[in-house]
Write a protein that holds these residues in place. Structure first.
Motif, PDB file in Angstrom:
ATOM      1  N   SER A   1      25.803  38.716   3.558  1.00 32.66           N
ATOM      2  CA  SER A   1      26.223  39.798   4.445  1.00 32.66           C
ATOM      3  C   SER A   1      25.373  39.866   5.715  1.00 32.66           C
ATOM      4  O   SER A   1      25.799  40.420   6.716  1.00 32.66           O
ATOM      5  CB  SER A   1      26.161  41.139   3.711  1.00 32.66           C
ATOM      6  OG  SER A   1      24.861  41.374   3.220  1.00 32.66           O
TER       7      SER A   1
ATOM      8  N   TYR B   1      30.253  30.298   2.630  1.00 30.34           N
ATOM      9  CA  TYR B   1      30.054  31.656   2.127  1.00 30.34           C
ATOM     10  C   TYR B   1      28.689  32.205   2.541  1.00 30.34           C
ATOM     11  O   TYR B   1      27.726  32.144   1.771  1.00 30.34           O
ATOM     12  CB  TYR B   1      30.180  31.692   0.604  1.00 30.34           C
ATOM     13  CG  TYR B   1      31.478  31.129   0.094  1.00 30.34           C
ATOM     14  CD1 TYR B   1      32.667  31.807   0.285  1.00 30.34           C
ATOM     15  CD2 TYR B   1      31.513  29.905  -0.568  1.00 30.34           C
ATOM     16  CE1 TYR B   1      33.868  31.294  -0.179  1.00 30.34           C
ATOM     17  CE2 TYR B   1      32.710  29.378  -1.042  1.00 30.34           C
ATOM     18  CZ  TYR B   1      33.886  30.076  -0.838  1.00 30.34           C
ATOM     19  OH  TYR B   1      35.069  29.560  -1.301  1.00 30.34           O
TER      20      TYR B   1
ATOM     21  N   GLN C   1      30.202  36.686   2.162  1.00 33.31           N
ATOM     22  CA  GLN C   1      31.425  36.835   2.941  1.00 33.31           C
ATOM     23  C   GLN C   1      32.351  35.666   2.604  1.00 33.31           C
ATOM     24  O   GLN C   1      31.918  34.513   2.630  1.00 33.31           O
ATOM     25  CB  GLN C   1      31.127  36.845   4.430  1.00 33.31           C
ATOM     26  CG  GLN C   1      30.217  37.973   4.883  1.00 33.31           C
ATOM     27  CD  GLN C   1      30.778  39.339   4.544  1.00 33.31           C
ATOM     28  OE1 GLN C   1      30.149  40.081   3.822  1.00 33.31           O
ATOM     29  NE2 GLN C   1      31.943  39.664   5.045  1.00 33.31           N
TER      30      GLN C   1
ATOM     31  N   GLU D   1      35.905  34.438   3.994  1.00 36.60           N
ATOM     32  CA  GLU D   1      36.886  34.723   5.045  1.00 36.60           C
ATOM     33  C   GLU D   1      36.537  36.075   5.657  1.00 36.60           C
ATOM     34  O   GLU D   1      35.443  36.260   6.122  1.00 36.60           O
ATOM     35  CB  GLU D   1      38.309  34.675   4.497  1.00 36.60           C
ATOM     36  CG  GLU D   1      38.702  33.349   3.887  1.00 36.60           C
ATOM     37  CD  GLU D   1      38.776  32.208   4.886  1.00 36.60           C
ATOM     38  OE1 GLU D   1      39.123  32.439   6.060  1.00 36.60           O
ATOM     39  OE2 GLU D   1      38.464  31.077   4.486  1.00 36.60           O
ATOM     40  N   ASP D   2      37.424  37.048   5.576  1.00 36.75           N
ATOM     41  CA  ASP D   2      37.150  38.370   6.153  1.00 36.75           C
ATOM     42  C   ASP D   2      36.858  39.412   5.073  1.00 36.75           C
ATOM     43  O   ASP D   2      36.836  40.601   5.332  1.00 36.75           O
ATOM     44  CB  ASP D   2      38.314  38.825   7.031  1.00 36.75           C
ATOM     45  CG  ASP D   2      39.614  38.951   6.254  1.00 36.75           C
ATOM     46  OD1 ASP D   2      39.695  38.408   5.134  1.00 36.75           O
ATOM     47  OD2 ASP D   2      40.556  39.583   6.758  1.00 36.75           O
ATOM     48  N   LYS D   3      36.601  38.959   3.854  1.00 36.69           N
ATOM     49  CA  LYS D   3      36.323  39.855   2.733  1.00 36.69           C
ATOM     50  C   LYS D   3      34.871  39.724   2.311  1.00 36.69           C
ATOM     51  O   LYS D   3      34.249  38.688   2.486  1.00 36.69           O
ATOM     52  CB  LYS D   3      37.212  39.519   1.530  1.00 36.69           C
ATOM     53  CG  LYS D   3      38.686  39.567   1.793  1.00 36.69           C
ATOM     54  CD  LYS D   3      39.175  40.972   1.871  1.00 36.69           C
ATOM     55  CE  LYS D   3      40.686  40.961   2.021  1.00 36.69           C
ATOM     56  NZ  LYS D   3      41.227  42.203   2.364  1.00 36.69           N
ATOM     57  N   SER D   4      34.369  40.794   1.721  1.00 32.42           N
ATOM     58  CA  SER D   4      33.016  40.794   1.181  1.00 32.42           C
ATOM     59  C   SER D   4      33.109  40.843  -0.340  1.00 32.42           C
ATOM     60  O   SER D   4      33.885  41.626  -0.892  1.00 32.42           O
ATOM     61  CB  SER D   4      32.261  42.013   1.705  1.00 32.42           C
ATOM     62  OG  SER D   4      30.956  42.037   1.192  1.00 32.42           O
TER      63      SER D   4
END
Length: 178
Positions: free
Chosen positions: A114, A111, A35, A37-40
């Protein structure tokens, strides 16, 4: 007489279904991701330089190698380094412009995976997030000082958690090109 057969059969099924098992962590495709920030960012995901910069910012370093030999001649390997994250991206010979994520090595808590495991997580937290994950067969055998790994053999993807003094110190997520 049929009740006499059914009762032992029921007991056998009940005991065998409720007996503890030696579980093994079987990762899914989303388990090979971090992850940001708000992205994968998921292993084997195609990503452009602009998209990567939009998610992670400008890299500290970036190099591109043109591969030769072993059937990869003409392919490209891009290596990018950010604070606490190193990535390798692969572009096949017939493309050259589109890269997919081949390797991610995380060394900062920024980081998480998930499943929420990050640098600084305890072995217990890592195990709880990845039930049944196994100590790597790399010669080290101390649960608090070693590596834990899981793989998806069908897709040739792996995740490895390096552990020192019971704390996750590095996370490696990578794809082995068969």
């Amino acid at each position: 007489m049929s009740r006499l057969v059914l009762i032992p059969l029921f007991l056998f099924l009940f005991v065998s279904c409720s007996a503890p098992r030696d579980s093994v962590f079987v990762p899914g495709a989303n388990d090979f991701a971090i992850q940001a920030e708000d992205k994968s960012l998921t292993l084997r995901e195609s990503i452009g330089a602009a998209d990567l910069a939009g998610i992670l910012g400008q890299p500290i370093t970036e190099t591109v190698e043109h591969l030769r030999g072993d059937g990869f001649t003409g392919s490209k390997l891009k290596k990018v380094r950010y604070e606490g994250l190193e990535m390798e991206l692969f572009s096949p010979e017939d493309d050259g412009d589109t890269f997919w994520i081949m390797t991610m090595v995380v060394s900062t808590a920024k980081y998480p995976t998930s499943r929420g495991v990050r640098i600084g997580s305890s072995v217990r937290q890592m195990d709880k997030a990845n039930p049944g994950i196994r100590l790597a067969n790399d010669g080290r055998s101390l649960p608090m000082n070693g590596a834990y790994e899981a793989e998806d053999g069908r897709e040739s993807n792996r995740i490895v958690f390096e552990v020192e003094n019971g704390i996750v110190t590095q996370i490696r997520i990578f794809h082995l090109i068969p």
